[in-house]
Design a protein around this motif. Structure first.
Motif, PDB file in Angstrom:
ATOM      1  N   VAL A  10       0.731  -1.195  -0.062  1.00  0.00           N
ATOM      2  CA  VAL A  10      -0.048   0.094  -0.103  1.00  0.00           C
ATOM      3  C   VAL A  10       1.130   1.188  -0.008  1.00  0.00           C
ATOM      4  CG1 VAL A  10      -1.753   1.222   1.220  1.00  0.00           C
ATOM      5  CG2 VAL A  10      -1.667  -1.158   1.175  1.00  0.00           C
ATOM      6  N   PHE A  68      -1.229  -0.736  -4.304  1.00  0.00           N
ATOM      7  CA  PHE A  68      -2.557   0.153  -4.088  1.00  0.00           C
ATOM      8  C   PHE A  68      -2.066   1.467  -3.705  1.00  0.00           C
ATOM      9  CE2 PHE A  68      -5.352  -3.701  -2.788  1.00  0.00           C
ATOM     10  CZ  PHE A  68      -5.394  -4.265  -3.910  1.00  0.00           C
ATOM     11  N   CYS A  93      -8.571  -1.394   0.541  1.00  0.00           N
ATOM     12  CA  CYS A  93      -7.513  -2.239   0.421  1.00  0.00           C
ATOM     13  C   CYS A  93      -7.743  -3.732   0.597  1.00  0.00           C
ATOM     14  CB  CYS A  93      -6.186  -1.705   1.155  1.00  0.00           C
ATOM     15  SG  CYS A  93      -5.600  -0.147   0.651  1.00  0.00           S
TER      16      CYS A  93
END
Length: 573
Positions: A10, A68, A93
């Protein structure tokens, strides 16, 4: 982060959509190559990207399959919806990882850099959101969630472990990992104005060149003889600076020292207390005693001289190693809450180099420099419901109860068991498991663990349940094979009045504990650590000591995290 072998990493991007401005985004871009930014730009053309959106690109040259990119707004100080938006980002996510059929995802502490979010709030939100998702969704593919925590955020990590929903892990929905981005011991600073500094867990250690009588720590440590009449050295300097009131206090209480220590007021010094160590010979042991006493009395800071380098004539390098060993061992304990700053004040500046070298050695030998902790609580544990410690009263018909009862009754058939409780302490359990992994690796995975008994008074129960066993109480009862924590093979030994002291109603208490006995040898009176296996290598120690190597009935450990108080047995005659 960029080397992590997870399916998803992420990343965070500001609402201005400027790519590659934050430190994490810069690092990802440098490793992934320009293709990552090209893909990101295509994605923002394809979909409407607003605060709270999560855009997905390939990992390009990274080890992960996908990145992401979370569009994170700046922190609004709880005036608006930013915390709610962040919660939505974390949830999205997890949802996207499932939708893509991927198995693992890694979260940094989103928003805690340039976006300004408070670290403790973010860590709690991340954990709560992940655990909520894990318990309310039927799992398809997602198996692992990685949280990446910097050891600079020690308070963050402790908040997470002690106050969040950690026990929900018992539901076994995900395996959750903590990846420490650097070690327990953080780098030694280069010398600035005669000061070397390093972080050891939650404790700051400073080695400085100067005059200890000028220090403003709450405690100053003094080294003395039993008659308090030395005329030179650090002792004399401290006594002269402290004034006649302290001299009189020492003269009055000289014969009443406890464990070779006398504590007096600070007198004219800036400290609150002076801890006088009498005839200090074993440097590591003396430093350990002082640190334990400071923690016990809730002092936040302490200053030491370079113990033993004066008239005792010990090698500065050896003294430095022993003092640092004691400090690292102390800071490694889960129960340290109060003592935050330790200073070693060097009067002779030529010794500063020895202490700096010792600090560098500690830094390079720190085994947790990239540690991966997998936290797994026993399947039979009950939900903690936000409690730090929980005692679960076992039903007499359940298998756990029967196993503990049978082990106890084997040598104590005439006692009546009133109850058996399971002690659930996630933080203690975790540190015990880390030690167990380390011991198993060192001893080539031989049998290192035993279930042993430990009798105690009712007054000690709360301390043990919360903080574990404490070898600082060695000598309270007989300490014939070493000054550590004692465990018995037979319940009948621990059931003696000396150990399991009856209360007013005749009730007694005893733990059945998991103990990492590892490789052991015969103990002897006065030991404060196990002896080395080979005198030529003083660093490779046995793991515990026993009363009889061939037929041991008694084990002694010298490291508090080597035992876990698993069951508490309340019984009577």
């Amino acid at each position: 982060v960029i080397l992590l072998q997870t399916d998803v990493i992420v990343n965070s991007v500001g609402v201005d959509l400027n790519f590659g401005t934050g430190p994490l985004c810069k690092a990802l871009l440098a490793k992934a190559g320009p293709a990552l930014e090209v893909e990101f730009d295509k994605e923002i053309e394809r979909v409407f990207a607003d605060e709270g959106s999560v855009l997905c690109t390939r990992g390009c040259a990274l080890a992960c399959k996908s990145v992401f990119h979370a569009i994170v707004p700046s922190w609004d100080g709880l005036k608006g919806q930013t915390l709610k938006i962040l919660e939505g980002i974390i949830h999205s996510c997890l949802q996207k990882t499932e939708e893509l059929g991927l198995n693992s995802i890694a979260f940094p502490a989103i928003g805690t850099g340039g976006f300004g979010y408070p670290k403790t709030l973010v860590s709690e939100l991340m954990f709560d959101t992940v655990f909520k998702f894990s318990s309310s969704h039927a799992r398809k593919t997602l198996q692992e969630v990685h949280f990446l925590l910097s050891p600079k955020d020690v308070d963050n990590i402790q908040v997470v472990l002690l106050r969040t929903k950690l026990p929900i892990l018992e539901k076994k929905c995900f395996e959750v990992f903590f990846l420490l981005l650097a070690g327990f011991i953080r780098p030694v600073s280069t010398e600035v104005l005669g000061v070397h500094e390093m972080q050891v867990g939650s404790v700051t250690l400073q080695v400085i060149s100067g005059d200890i009588t000028k220090e403003d720590t709450e405690v100053i440590v003094n080294i003395t003889n039993s008659t308090f009449d030395a005329t030179t050295g650090v002792f004399r300097a401290i006594m002269d600076a402290a004034g006649s009131q302290v001299e009189e206090e020492c003269a009055q209480y000289a014969g009443l020292s406890e464990n070779g220590m006398l504590i007096t007021q600070g007198g004219k010094l800036l400290c609150k207390k002076i801890m006088h160590l009498i005839n200090a010979k074993n440097v590591k042991s003396e430093v350990s005693i002082v640190l334990e006493k400071c923690e016990q009395r809730k002092y936040k800071s302490v200053s030491f001289p370079a113990i033993g380098t004066g008239q005792a004539g010990q090698s500065p390098a050896k003294v430095a190693d022993e003092m640092l060993d004691a400090i690292v061992e102390f800071a490694s304990k889960t129960s340290v809450q109060h003592l935050k700053k330790i200073k070693i004040v060097i009067f002779q500046t030529n010794m500063l180099r020895d202490f700096y070298e010792s600090m560098k050695k500690k830094e390079s030998s720190d085994s947790s420099i990239t540690g991966l902790w997998s936290i797994e609580l026993p399947a039979q544990w009950e939900d903690m419901k936000d409690e730090r410690v929980k005692l679960v009263n076992l039903k007499p018909s359940c298998q756990e109860y029967l196993e503990v009862k049978n082990k106890f009754r084997k040598t104590c058939p005439n006692f009546v068991i009133e109850k058996i409780e399971r002690v659930q302490n996630p933080f203690l359990w975790q540190t015990y498991q880390i030690k167990k992994k380390s011991l198993c690796k060192k001893n080539k995975y031989q049998s290192n663990e035993k279930l042993l008994f430990h009798g105690t008074a009712a007054s000690s129960l709360s301390t043990i349940n919360y903080n574990g066993f404490n070898r600082g109480f060695a000598g309270k009862n007989a300490a014939v094979i070493g000054n550590g924590t004692y465990f018995a093979v037979d319940a009948s030994y621990s059931a003696q009045n000396t150990y399991s002291r009856p209360d007013m109603n005749g009730r007694r208490c005893m733990y059945l504990a998991r103990v990492l006995t590892g490789q052991y040898c015969a103990g002897s009176k006065g030991l404060i650590t196990p002896p080395p296996k080979d005198p030529a290598d003083p660093t490779d120690l046995y793991d515990s000591v026993v009363d009889d190597v061939d037929f041991p009935k008694m084990f002694v450990i010298f490291n508090d995290i080597q035992a876990y108080p698993e069951y508490l047995i309340t019984f009577r005659k």
